[in-house]
Write a protein that holds these residues in place. Structure first.
Motif, PDB file in Angstrom:
ATOM      1  N   TRP A 144      24.299 -60.909 -41.623  1.00  0.00           N
ATOM      2  CA  TRP A 144      25.263 -59.899 -41.188  1.00  0.00           C
ATOM      3  C   TRP A 144      24.730 -59.075 -40.036  1.00  0.00           C
ATOM      4  O   TRP A 144      23.525 -58.979 -39.818  1.00  0.00           O
ATOM      5  N   MET A 145      25.671 -58.459 -39.335  1.00  0.00           N
ATOM      6  CA  MET A 145      25.403 -57.421 -38.350  1.00  0.00           C
ATOM      7  C   MET A 145      26.379 -56.302 -38.670  1.00  0.00           C
ATOM      8  O   MET A 145      27.546 -56.573 -38.970  1.00  0.00           O
ATOM      9  N   ALA A 146      25.914 -55.061 -38.626  1.00  0.00           N
ATOM     10  CA  ALA A 146      26.801 -53.966 -38.990  1.00  0.00           C
ATOM     11  C   ALA A 146      26.723 -52.828 -37.982  1.00  0.00           C
ATOM     12  O   ALA A 146      25.695 -52.613 -37.338  1.00  0.00           O
ATOM     13  N   PHE A 147      27.843 -52.111 -37.896  1.00  0.00           N
ATOM     14  CA  PHE A 147      28.006 -50.967 -36.998  1.00  0.00           C
ATOM     15  C   PHE A 147      28.306 -49.765 -37.883  1.00  0.00           C
ATOM     16  O   PHE A 147      29.317 -49.748 -38.584  1.00  0.00           O
ATOM     17  N   PHE A 148      27.409 -48.772 -37.839  1.00  0.00           N
ATOM     18  CA  PHE A 148      27.507 -47.613 -38.731  1.00  0.00           C
ATOM     19  C   PHE A 148      27.752 -46.328 -37.938  1.00  0.00           C
ATOM     20  O   PHE A 148      27.054 -46.085 -36.947  1.00  0.00           O
ATOM     21  N   ALA A 149      28.698 -45.514 -38.386  1.00  0.00           N
ATOM     22  CA  ALA A 149      28.811 -44.144 -37.900  1.00  0.00           C
ATOM     23  C   ALA A 149      27.770 -43.362 -38.713  1.00  0.00           C
ATOM     24  O   ALA A 149      27.889 -43.280 -39.938  1.00  0.00           O
ATOM     25  N   PRO A 150      26.730 -42.811 -38.082  1.00  0.00           N
ATOM     26  CA  PRO A 150      25.632 -42.215 -38.845  1.00  0.00           C
ATOM     27  C   PRO A 150      26.039 -41.046 -39.747  1.00  0.00           C
ATOM     28  O   PRO A 150      25.359 -40.776 -40.735  1.00  0.00           O
ATOM     29  N   HIS A 151      27.150 -40.389 -39.440  1.00  0.00           N
ATOM     30  CA  HIS A 151      27.581 -39.297 -40.318  1.00  0.00           C
ATOM     31  C   HIS A 151      28.253 -39.831 -41.584  1.00  0.00           C
ATOM     32  O   HIS A 151      28.513 -39.070 -42.513  1.00  0.00           O
ATOM     33  N   VAL A 152      28.500 -41.140 -41.636  1.00  0.00           N
ATOM     34  CA  VAL A 152      29.108 -41.765 -42.810  1.00  0.00           C
ATOM     35  C   VAL A 152      28.048 -42.524 -43.608  1.00  0.00           C
ATOM     36  O   VAL A 152      27.912 -42.338 -44.812  1.00  0.00           O
ATOM     37  N   ARG A 174      31.039 -46.554 -25.946  1.00  0.00           N
ATOM     38  CA  ARG A 174      31.967 -45.896 -26.871  1.00  0.00           C
ATOM     39  C   ARG A 174      31.673 -44.398 -26.948  1.00  0.00           C
ATOM     40  O   ARG A 174      30.536 -43.977 -26.784  1.00  0.00           O
ATOM     41  N   PRO A 175      32.704 -43.592 -27.246  1.00  0.00           N
ATOM     42  CA  PRO A 175      32.507 -42.137 -27.286  1.00  0.00           C
ATOM     43  C   PRO A 175      31.695 -41.670 -28.497  1.00  0.00           C
ATOM     44  O   PRO A 175      31.077 -40.612 -28.447  1.00  0.00           O
ATOM     45  N   GLU A 176      31.706 -42.446 -29.566  1.00  0.00           N
ATOM     46  CA  GLU A 176      30.945 -42.062 -30.747  1.00  0.00           C
ATOM     47  C   GLU A 176      29.612 -42.811 -30.773  1.00  0.00           C
ATOM     48  O   GLU A 176      29.478 -43.870 -30.175  1.00  0.00           O
ATOM     49  N   ARG A 177      28.662 -42.219 -31.455  1.00  0.00           N
ATOM     50  CA  ARG A 177      27.359 -42.866 -31.634  1.00  0.00           C
ATOM     51  C   ARG A 177      27.460 -43.850 -32.796  1.00  0.00           C
ATOM     52  O   ARG A 177      27.982 -43.513 -33.852  1.00  0.00           O
ATOM     53  N   LEU A 178      26.976 -45.066 -32.573  1.00  0.00           N
ATOM     54  CA  LEU A 178      26.962 -46.076 -33.618  1.00  0.00           C
ATOM     55  C   LEU A 178      25.568 -46.662 -33.748  1.00  0.00           C
ATOM     56  O   LEU A 178      24.910 -46.931 -32.743  1.00  0.00           O
TER      57      LEU A 178
END
Length: 169
Positions: free
Chosen positions: A45-53, A25-29
């Motif tokens: 759970w498993m989660a995918f985070f945009a670090p800037h959020v 993916r183009p963004e870092r997760l």
């Protein structure tokens, strides 16, 4: 839990598989998974985070995969973090706040993604899963025995997430 093969598989190996699935993916997760700490979670759970959020399920918007053991299903959700809201506002006000956040997020998204609007039902009466339910903006579920199509649905959900939070790498 410390010696559980399932807990290790879920937290380590499955998380590694998920990281590989989003590496292109183009963004870092950031990808994290939990079966609970110190005891078993009512809803792993498993989660995918945009670090800037956010970097945590405690706050912010992220994409989550929940294991609903009661209904024997896997749930993919666009999710608002629950723990901080529940702690700061109390249970009833925290749930109301999370429902409002989820509704505002749904209002930002064009219809037609094949996703159900929240709130979600995860089969637990525990406080934190109730927060997950209230904070769910959009979701889709699969039978645990037949999760066909979850991989492309995850990519679509991450595209939707990126569209909301921005492409910051």
């Amino acid at each position: 839990m410390a010696g559980s093969a399932f807990a290790r598989f879920f937290r380590v190996e499955l998380a590694q598989i998920a990281r590989a699935a989003v590496a292109h993916r183009p963004e870092r997760l950031l990808v994290r998974a939990s079966t609970g700490a110190p005891g078993w979670a009512a809803v792993p759970w498993m989660a995918f985070f945009a670090p800037h959020v956010t970097r945590s399920m405690r706050r912010g918007l992220y994409v989550a995969i929940f294991i609903d053991a009661t209904e024997e299903r896997i749930v993919l959700a666009l999710q608002h973090g629950a723990a901080d809201a529940l702690t700061a506002l109390g249970h009833a006000e925290g749930l109301a706040h999370l429902r409002a956040l989820a509704a505002a997020t749904r209002a930002e998204v064009r219809p037609g993604h094949g996703l159900s609007p929240g709130p979600l039902h995860l089969g637990s009466t525990a406080a934190l899963p109730q927060g997950y339910e209230a904070g769910s903006a959009l979701w889709r579920a699969w039978e645990a025995a037949a999760p066909d199509g979850i991989a492309p649905a995850l990519q679509d959900m991450l595209d939707l997430y990126r569209g909301i939070v921005g492409p910051r790498a």
